[in-house]
Scaffold this motif. Structure first.
Motif, PDB file in Angstrom:
ATOM      1  N   TYR A  30      -3.466 -55.987 -52.022  1.00 19.65           N
ATOM      2  CA  TYR A  30      -2.380 -56.144 -51.061  1.00 19.65           C
ATOM      3  C   TYR A  30      -1.998 -54.789 -50.465  1.00 19.65           C
ATOM      4  O   TYR A  30      -2.095 -53.757 -51.126  1.00 19.65           O
ATOM      5  CB  TYR A  30      -1.166 -56.784 -51.732  1.00 19.65           C
ATOM      6  CG  TYR A  30      -1.411 -58.221 -52.143  1.00 19.65           C
ATOM      7  CD1 TYR A  30      -1.335 -59.242 -51.209  1.00 19.65           C
ATOM      8  CD2 TYR A  30      -1.734 -58.538 -53.463  1.00 19.65           C
ATOM      9  CE1 TYR A  30      -1.569 -60.563 -51.574  1.00 19.65           C
ATOM     10  CE2 TYR A  30      -1.966 -59.856 -53.839  1.00 19.65           C
ATOM     11  CZ  TYR A  30      -1.887 -60.859 -52.888  1.00 19.65           C
ATOM     12  OH  TYR A  30      -2.122 -62.157 -53.247  1.00 19.65           O
ATOM     13  N   ALA A  31      -1.556 -54.806 -49.222  1.00 18.64           N
ATOM     14  CA  ALA A  31      -1.162 -53.578 -48.533  1.00 18.64           C
ATOM     15  C   ALA A  31      -0.063 -53.901 -47.535  1.00 18.64           C
ATOM     16  O   ALA A  31       0.161 -55.069 -47.191  1.00 18.64           O
ATOM     17  CB  ALA A  31      -2.366 -52.954 -47.822  1.00 18.64           C
ATOM     18  N   ALA A  32       0.645 -52.859 -47.082  1.00 23.96           N
ATOM     19  CA  ALA A  32       1.641 -53.031 -46.017  1.00 23.96           C
ATOM     20  C   ALA A  32       0.877 -53.088 -44.701  1.00 23.96           C
ATOM     21  O   ALA A  32       0.432 -52.063 -44.183  1.00 23.96           O
ATOM     22  CB  ALA A  32       2.637 -51.873 -46.025  1.00 23.96           C
ATOM     23  N   TYR A  33       0.731 -54.280 -44.166  1.00 21.71           N
ATOM     24  CA  TYR A  33      -0.189 -54.476 -43.048  1.00 21.71           C
ATOM     25  C   TYR A  33       0.353 -53.991 -41.708  1.00 21.71           C
ATOM     26  O   TYR A  33      -0.415 -53.651 -40.817  1.00 21.71           O
ATOM     27  CB  TYR A  33      -0.557 -55.960 -42.941  1.00 21.71           C
ATOM     28  CG  TYR A  33      -1.224 -56.500 -44.186  1.00 21.71           C
ATOM     29  CD1 TYR A  33      -2.508 -56.109 -44.530  1.00 21.71           C
ATOM     30  CD2 TYR A  33      -0.556 -57.385 -45.028  1.00 21.71           C
ATOM     31  CE1 TYR A  33      -3.125 -56.588 -45.674  1.00 21.71           C
ATOM     32  CE2 TYR A  33      -1.163 -57.873 -46.176  1.00 21.71           C
ATOM     33  CZ  TYR A  33      -2.443 -57.472 -46.500  1.00 21.71           C
ATOM     34  OH  TYR A  33      -3.049 -57.941 -47.635  1.00 21.71           O
ATOM     35  N   GLU A  34       1.663 -53.956 -41.542  1.00 16.87           N
ATOM     36  CA  GLU A  34       2.227 -53.675 -40.225  1.00 16.87           C
ATOM     37  C   GLU A  34       2.721 -52.245 -40.058  1.00 16.87           C
ATOM     38  O   GLU A  34       3.032 -51.830 -38.946  1.00 16.87           O
ATOM     39  CB  GLU A  34       3.386 -54.641 -39.934  1.00 16.87           C
ATOM     40  CG  GLU A  34       2.996 -56.106 -40.006  1.00 16.87           C
ATOM     41  CD  GLU A  34       1.907 -56.470 -39.011  1.00 16.87           C
ATOM     42  OE1 GLU A  34       1.826 -55.806 -37.956  1.00 16.87           O
ATOM     43  OE2 GLU A  34       1.139 -57.409 -39.289  1.00 16.87           O
ATOM     44  N   PHE A  35       2.833 -51.478 -41.142  1.00 18.00           N
ATOM     45  CA  PHE A  35       3.408 -50.131 -41.021  1.00 18.00           C
ATOM     46  C   PHE A  35       2.461 -49.101 -41.619  1.00 18.00           C
ATOM     47  O   PHE A  35       1.914 -49.317 -42.701  1.00 18.00           O
ATOM     48  CB  PHE A  35       4.760 -50.058 -41.737  1.00 18.00           C
ATOM     49  CG  PHE A  35       5.415 -48.705 -41.607  1.00 18.00           C
ATOM     50  CD1 PHE A  35       6.153 -48.396 -40.478  1.00 18.00           C
ATOM     51  CD2 PHE A  35       5.254 -47.741 -42.593  1.00 18.00           C
ATOM     52  CE1 PHE A  35       6.740 -47.150 -40.346  1.00 18.00           C
ATOM     53  CE2 PHE A  35       5.834 -46.494 -42.462  1.00 18.00           C
ATOM     54  CZ  PHE A  35       6.582 -46.203 -41.336  1.00 18.00           C
ATOM     55  N   PRO A  36       2.281 -47.967 -40.924  1.00 21.81           N
ATOM     56  CA  PRO A  36       2.785 -47.713 -39.564  1.00 21.81           C
ATOM     57  C   PRO A  36       1.925 -48.432 -38.532  1.00 21.81           C
ATOM     58  O   PRO A  36       0.743 -48.663 -38.783  1.00 21.81           O
ATOM     59  CB  PRO A  36       2.666 -46.195 -39.428  1.00 21.81           C
ATOM     60  CG  PRO A  36       1.519 -45.840 -40.316  1.00 21.81           C
ATOM     61  CD  PRO A  36       1.570 -46.790 -41.472  1.00 21.81           C
ATOM     62  N   PRO A  37       2.490 -48.765 -37.383  1.00 25.51           N
ATOM     63  CA  PRO A  37       1.715 -49.485 -36.370  1.00 25.51           C
ATOM     64  C   PRO A  37       0.710 -48.574 -35.688  1.00 25.51           C
ATOM     65  O   PRO A  37       0.878 -47.353 -35.663  1.00 25.51           O
ATOM     66  CB  PRO A  37       2.790 -49.954 -35.380  1.00 25.51           C
ATOM     67  CG  PRO A  37       3.861 -48.917 -35.506  1.00 25.51           C
ATOM     68  CD  PRO A  37       3.873 -48.500 -36.956  1.00 25.51           C
ATOM     69  N   LEU A  38      -0.336 -49.174 -35.146  1.00 24.57           N
ATOM     70  CA  LEU A  38      -1.235 -48.415 -34.282  1.00 24.57           C
ATOM     71  C   LEU A  38      -0.490 -48.113 -32.990  1.00 24.57           C
ATOM     72  O   LEU A  38       0.193 -48.965 -32.440  1.00 24.57           O
ATOM     73  CB  LEU A  38      -2.498 -49.227 -33.970  1.00 24.57           C
ATOM     74  CG  LEU A  38      -3.485 -49.436 -35.129  1.00 24.57           C
ATOM     75  CD1 LEU A  38      -4.613 -50.362 -34.691  1.00 24.57           C
ATOM     76  CD2 LEU A  38      -4.055 -48.115 -35.607  1.00 24.57           C
TER      77      LEU A  38
END
Length: 235
Positions: free
Chosen positions: A226-234
């Motif tokens: 699992y990972a923080a998928y949205e941060f930081p954004p591209l």
């Protein structure tokens, strides 16, 4: 026969394992289980995901959580990548609209004849009038000449404006040439900028797509957990 666990990274690995074990019938599904490799490429994992669903009669996948993590990572990267590309292209397109409009305007301006040219600068009857200027070449003057000074009677003189109509006409002609030259210089600069923006748009699409495909297709730890998928954004 004890169940065999085979580690696979792609559907091709699954097919190779079945062939190696001589499994050709559905009723042989209990002879082997599959374990998704932690470093399976996201694209290959997604293709396995297409053929995987809850059930009883297929070949058991012993780590479905890993497959879900791979799938979530791929979806998150695709979403972020597409947003980034679309926003970047929109910025380039907006910039190109302004450049295109300026180029169109300049192409009209450079074709103006003398009678259509605007007057710039002071009135022609005042041209070249002002305080006298002199040049101090080195030598014979020192590298840093002293400022002139003297009595009020020795103040720097003024020079008169052009005294003949020919001189004034020549000044007006120089103004028109200067204006056309400036318009042409700006046109050349903007056309170069236009070309760069077009190349930038094409190059960005090409290089970014190649890089994204590489990330999708090469083995990696992407989706290994699992990972923080949205941060930081591209951005």
């Amino acid at each position: 026969m004890a169940q065999v666990v085979r580690i696979v990274s792609s559907l091709a690995d699954v097919d190779a394992a079945l062939q190696d074990l001589g499994i050709t019938e559905v009723n042989q599904a209990n002879q082997v289980r599959f374990q998704l490799d932690e470093r399976a490429p996201l694209q290959d994992a997604a293709e396995i995901g297409v053929r995987t669903r809850p059930g009883r009669h297929g070949f058991i996948l012993v780590n479905p959580e890993l497959l879900e993590c791979k799938s979530k990572t791929k979806r998150a990267l695709e979403r972020s990548f597409n947003i980034m590309i679309n926003e970047a292209l929109e910025r380039i397109d907006q910039e190109m609209l302004g450049v295109d409009a300026s180029i169109s305007e300049l192409k009209v301006l450079v074709l103006k004849n003398d009678n259509q040219m605007p007057h710039n600068g002071p009135p022609l009857v005042e041209r070249n009038r002002g305080v006298q200027h002199v040049i101090y070449p080195h030598p014979p003057f020192p590298e840093d000449p002293s400022f002139e000074h003297g009595t009020p009677r020795e103040r720097v003189p003024y020079q008169p404006a052009y005294g003949t109509q020919q001189e004034r006409d020549e000044a007006a002609a120089r103004d028109r040439r200067a204006q056309r030259a400036l318009w042409h210089a700006k046109l050349c600069i903007l056309e170069a900028r236009q070309s760069i923006l077009k190349d930038k748009r094409s190059e960005m699409m090409s290089k970014m797509r190649v890089e994204f495909n590489r990330i999708m297709e090469e083995p990696s730890d992407l989706g290994a957990g699992y990972a923080a998928y949205e941060f930081p954004p591209l951005a």
